[in-house]
Motif scaffolding. Structure first.
Motif, PDB file in Angstrom:
ATOM      1  N   LEU A 200       0.843  -1.189   0.000  1.00 12.12           N
ATOM      2  CA  LEU A 200       0.000   0.000   0.000  1.00 12.12           C
ATOM      3  C   LEU A 200       0.880   1.240   0.000  1.00 12.12           C
ATOM      4  O   LEU A 200       1.943   1.264   0.624  1.00 12.12           O
ATOM      5  N   GLN A 201       0.400   2.263  -0.709  1.00  9.95           N
ATOM      6  CA  GLN A 201       1.081   3.550  -0.750  1.00  9.95           C
ATOM      7  C   GLN A 201       0.016   4.638  -0.755  1.00  9.95           C
ATOM      8  O   GLN A 201      -0.975   4.541  -1.479  1.00  9.95           O
ATOM      9  N   GLY A 202       0.190   5.657   0.064  1.00 11.94           N
ATOM     10  CA  GLY A 202      -0.802   6.723   0.111  1.00 11.94           C
ATOM     11  C   GLY A 202      -0.767   7.443   1.433  1.00 11.94           C
ATOM     12  O   GLY A 202       0.020   7.116   2.328  1.00 11.94           O
ATOM     13  N   TYR A 203      -1.649   8.427   1.591  1.00 16.35           N
ATOM     14  CA  TYR A 203      -1.642   9.265   2.783  1.00 16.35           C
ATOM     15  C   TYR A 203      -1.971   8.482   4.050  1.00 16.35           C
ATOM     16  O   TYR A 203      -1.622   8.922   5.150  1.00 16.35           O
ATOM     17  N   LEU A 204      -2.676   7.341   3.934  1.00 16.17           N
ATOM     18  CA  LEU A 204      -2.935   6.536   5.128  1.00 16.17           C
ATOM     19  C   LEU A 204      -1.625   6.086   5.764  1.00 16.17           C
ATOM     20  O   LEU A 204      -1.481   6.075   6.994  1.00 16.17           O
ATOM     21  N   VAL A 205      -0.679   5.695   4.923  1.00 20.05           N
ATOM     22  CA  VAL A 205       0.636   5.291   5.415  1.00 20.05           C
ATOM     23  C   VAL A 205       1.434   6.528   5.789  1.00 20.05           C
ATOM     24  O   VAL A 205       1.932   6.666   6.909  1.00 20.05           O
ATOM     25  N   SER A 206       1.560   7.466   4.843  1.00 16.13           N
ATOM     26  CA  SER A 206       2.256   8.718   5.094  1.00 16.13           C
ATOM     27  C   SER A 206       2.222   9.594   3.854  1.00 16.13           C
ATOM     28  O   SER A 206       2.228   9.090   2.730  1.00 16.13           O
ATOM     29  N   ARG A 207       2.219  10.884   4.060  1.00 20.69           N
ATOM     30  CA  ARG A 207       2.465  11.810   2.969  1.00 20.69           C
ATOM     31  C   ARG A 207       3.939  11.712   2.557  1.00 20.69           C
ATOM     32  O   ARG A 207       4.759  11.182   3.315  1.00 20.69           O
ATOM     33  N   PRO A 208       4.295  12.216   1.379  1.00 19.55           N
ATOM     34  CA  PRO A 208       5.728  12.256   1.028  1.00 19.55           C
ATOM     35  C   PRO A 208       6.517  13.043   2.070  1.00 19.55           C
ATOM     36  O   PRO A 208       6.066  14.083   2.559  1.00 19.55           O
ATOM     37  N   LEU A 209       7.683  12.532   2.406  1.00 21.06           N
ATOM     38  CA  LEU A 209       8.479  13.103   3.495  1.00 21.06           C
ATOM     39  C   LEU A 209       9.736  13.784   2.969  1.00 21.06           C
ATOM     40  O   LEU A 209      10.378  13.285   2.042  1.00 21.06           O
ATOM     41  N   PRO A 210      10.133  14.902   3.584  1.00 18.36           N
ATOM     42  CA  PRO A 210      11.443  15.475   3.257  1.00 18.36           C
ATOM     43  C   PRO A 210      12.551  14.582   3.808  1.00 18.36           C
ATOM     44  O   PRO A 210      12.325  13.782   4.726  1.00 18.36           O
ATOM     45  N   VAL A 211      13.729  14.737   3.265  1.00 14.55           N
ATOM     46  CA  VAL A 211      14.854  13.880   3.652  1.00 14.55           C
ATOM     47  C   VAL A 211      15.077  13.884   5.157  1.00 14.55           C
ATOM     48  O   VAL A 211      15.296  12.834   5.777  1.00 14.55           O
TER      49      VAL A 211
ATOM     50  N   ASP B 239      12.241   5.101  12.532  1.00 15.12           N
ATOM     51  CA  ASP B 239      12.345   4.683  13.943  1.00 15.12           C
ATOM     52  C   ASP B 239      10.991   4.292  14.521  1.00 15.12           C
ATOM     53  O   ASP B 239      10.870   3.367  15.317  1.00 15.12           O
ATOM     54  N   ARG B 240       9.923   5.023  14.116  1.00 14.54           N
ATOM     55  CA  ARG B 240       8.599   4.715  14.697  1.00 14.54           C
ATOM     56  C   ARG B 240       7.678   4.015  13.703  1.00 14.54           C
ATOM     57  O   ARG B 240       6.488   3.833  13.981  1.00 14.54           O
ATOM     58  N   ALA B 241       8.224   3.583  12.574  1.00 14.63           N
ATOM     59  CA  ALA B 241       7.394   3.045  11.495  1.00 14.63           C
ATOM     60  C   ALA B 241       6.610   1.799  11.909  1.00 14.63           C
ATOM     61  O   ALA B 241       5.404   1.717  11.657  1.00 14.63           O
ATOM     62  N   GLU B 242       7.261   0.838  12.521  1.00 15.79           N
ATOM     63  CA  GLU B 242       6.608  -0.434  12.780  1.00 15.79           C
ATOM     64  C   GLU B 242       5.329  -0.261  13.606  1.00 15.79           C
ATOM     65  O   GLU B 242       4.269  -0.779  13.256  1.00 15.79           O
ATOM     66  N   THR B 243       5.414   0.504  14.691  1.00 15.13           N
ATOM     67  CA  THR B 243       4.234   0.640  15.548  1.00 15.13           C
ATOM     68  C   THR B 243       3.162   1.518  14.915  1.00 15.13           C
ATOM     69  O   THR B 243       1.984   1.169  14.930  1.00 15.13           O
ATOM     70  N   SER B 244       3.558   2.660  14.329  1.00 11.68           N
ATOM     71  CA  SER B 244       2.559   3.596  13.784  1.00 11.68           C
ATOM     72  C   SER B 244       1.819   3.001  12.602  1.00 11.68           C
ATOM     73  O   SER B 244       0.597   3.113  12.494  1.00 11.68           O
ATOM     74  N   VAL B 245       2.539   2.344  11.690  1.00 12.14           N
ATOM     75  CA  VAL B 245       1.882   1.758  10.526  1.00 12.14           C
ATOM     76  C   VAL B 245       1.018   0.586  10.949  1.00 12.14           C
ATOM     77  O   VAL B 245      -0.091   0.390  10.446  1.00 12.14           O
ATOM     78  N   SER B 246       1.482  -0.185  11.900  1.00 12.48           N
ATOM     79  CA  SER B 246       0.698  -1.314  12.386  1.00 12.48           C
ATOM     80  C   SER B 246      -0.646  -0.850  12.945  1.00 12.48           C
ATOM     81  O   SER B 246      -1.691  -1.421  12.642  1.00 12.48           O
ATOM     82  N   HIS B 247      -0.642   0.243  13.707  1.00 14.28           N
ATOM     83  CA  HIS B 247      -1.888   0.748  14.266  1.00 14.28           C
ATOM     84  C   HIS B 247      -2.810   1.293  13.185  1.00 14.28           C
ATOM     85  O   HIS B 247      -4.022   1.118  13.241  1.00 14.28           O
ATOM     86  N   ALA B 248      -2.227   1.944  12.156  1.00 12.29           N
ATOM     87  CA  ALA B 248      -3.048   2.575  11.120  1.00 12.29           C
ATOM     88  C   ALA B 248      -3.706   1.562  10.204  1.00 12.29           C
ATOM     89  O   ALA B 248      -4.825   1.771   9.744  1.00 12.29           O
ATOM     90  N   LEU B 249      -3.027   0.442   9.963  1.00 10.56           N
ATOM     91  CA  LEU B 249      -3.512  -0.491   8.952  1.00 10.56           C
ATOM     92  C   LEU B 249      -4.309  -1.660   9.513  1.00 10.56           C
ATOM     93  O   LEU B 249      -4.936  -2.398   8.768  1.00 10.56           O
ATOM     94  N   VAL B 250      -4.286  -1.863  10.800  1.00 12.94           N
ATOM     95  CA  VAL B 250      -5.037  -2.991  11.372  1.00 12.94           C
ATOM     96  C   VAL B 250      -6.533  -2.708  11.295  1.00 12.94           C
ATOM     97  O   VAL B 250      -6.974  -1.618  11.601  1.00 12.94           O
TER      98      VAL B 250
END
Length: 409
Positions: A379-390, A398-409
């Motif tokens: 999946l790709q889109g604003y649910l996962v994240s908007r495009p990020l600056p470098v 660093d916080r990807a695993e927990t935040s994405v897990s909560h958003a997609l469950v």
């Protein structure tokens, strides 16, 4: 020519420039003889819409001009233009194949828009450009504001030629999620103009392609993205778009291979995204290029699948690893049974061909849940994240695993 005959007289007339929409794909896929037949049929269809006051001419290629004389202009020309647009909504039958080719039309009227052929042609050409920008398959009348837009476009074009040297480009990165995990990012080119601010890619990339700048810009994006990817976890991929203009430039595979060697990024961590338009030209060279990239271990993704010239033969002929479903089919996925059927079929088709599927433009948990239920891989889109600056990527990882897990469950 009629324009010269009426120049300087008090007679009112309108000039229309017609351009056939999607003629090139027909010519490329069905062959030049089919393209020639299509032009003949198009000329007849134009002629069928005309009155005794009108004359039609073929300028070049798939471009036609209609000059309409008599009283009642410009309203008369507008009615004729709408009739022409409507006539081209019906399919053409060529060698038993139904072909849909629309038309875009630009209208100018004498004397308000010009008093000589050059002025009227320029005005109708600007109106034609505006019709195409508005979505094609429509008619637009010349407006003086179009001249201002033309000047802005030329200013943008001149600025674009200096943007790379003056370091005005930058890259943002949009995460790719697989299940509850982040597996990489797509590199997205951005341009910050010193006076105009952030310029949308849709406004400058076509210019860069038309002016032959995409190979240099694309090479810069690739190197920047690969260098950034070296800072990520070793299992993360980086996806980089390759434009048609860049793909068809000789030496592409050598440049990509040299960049990977220079930066030190393993080829299996690079995914190149191409659109279906890339595959319409130079088929033999395309196959060679894609096969070479495949041998190098680089992943190939077919972007925006289903929105351009979708042909199942592409999936059989070319070595793709991933199909990306365009957000057009994802936006109304929760409510439209047709979009659901199309997405389900694409997922099953891709998996049957041993390819992965990425859904673009995912914005709601319900969309994500439905896509997971049919087996969509990424999946790709604003649910996962908007495009990020470098500078924001490190914290996101660093916080990807927990935040994405909560958003997609």
């Amino acid at each position: 020519m009629l324009l010269q005959e009426t120049a300087g007289s008090d007679e009112t007339l309108s000039l229309m420039q017609l351009d056939l929409d999607d003629f090139k794909p027909v010519n490329d896929t069905l062959g030049h003889p089919a393209g020639d037949k299509l032009l003949q049929f198009a000329a007849r269809r134009i002629q069928d819409c005309l009155t005794s006051d009108d004359r039609a001419y073929r300028l070049a290629g798939d471009e036609f001009t209609v000059i309409s004389r008599g009283s009642g202009h410009p309203a008369k020309a507008h009615r004729l233009a709408e009739a022409l647009v409507a006539a081209f909504k019906k399919p053409f039958t060529i060698d038993g194949i139904a072909v849909f080719v629309g038309t875009s039309i630009g209208i100018s009227t004498a004397p308000p828009d010009g008093t000589n052929p050059e002025q009227l042609m320029k005005a109708s050409d600007l109106a034609l450009y505006a019709a195409k920008q508005d979505g094609r398959g429509r008619a637009k009348a010349f407006d003086a504001a179009m001249l201002e837009l033309l000047e802005q476009r030329e200013l943008l074009r001149r600025s674009l030629r200096m943007a790379l040297d003056q370091q005005q480009f930058f890259v943002e990165y949009q995460p790719l999620a697989e299940g509850s995990r982040i597996v990489g990012f797509e590199a997205l080119l951005r341009w910050h103009h010193p006076l105009l601010g952030k310029i949308p890619p849709a406004a400058f990339i076509p210019m860069a392609e038309a002016d032959g700048m995409m190979p240099d810009i694309g090479a810069w994006v690739l190197e920047q993205a690969c260098r950034e990817a070296m800072k990520w976890p070793e299992n993360y991929i980086v996806a980089v778009n390759v434009s048609a203009a860049e793909f068809l430039t000789s030496g592409l595979t050598d440049r990509i291979s040299q960049t990977l060697d220079l930066v030190g990024l393993p080829p299996e961590r690079l995914e190149l995204e191409i659109t279906e338009s890339v595959l319409l030209e130079r088929t033999v060279n395309n196959i060679d290029t894609l096969n070479t990239l495949n041998v190098l271990g680089i992943r190939i993704s077919l972007d925006d699948f289903g929105t351009e010239y979708s042909s199942l033969s592409y999936l059989k002929t070319f070595p793709f690893d991933t199909i990306k479903i365009d957000k057009y089919f994802i936006t109304d996925l929760e409510t439209d049974p047709k979009s659901q059927t199309i997405v389900r079929c694409v997922v099953n088709l891709a998996h049957g061909l041993d390819m992965q599927v990425t859904a673009e433009g995912v914005e709601t948990p319900a969309q994500a849940e439905w896509l997971h239920s049919v087996g969509c891989d990424r999946l790709q889109g604003y649910l996962v994240s908007r495009p990020l600056p470098v500078e924001a990527i490190g914290e996101f990882i660093d916080r990807a695993e927990t935040s994405v897990s909560h958003a997609l469950v």
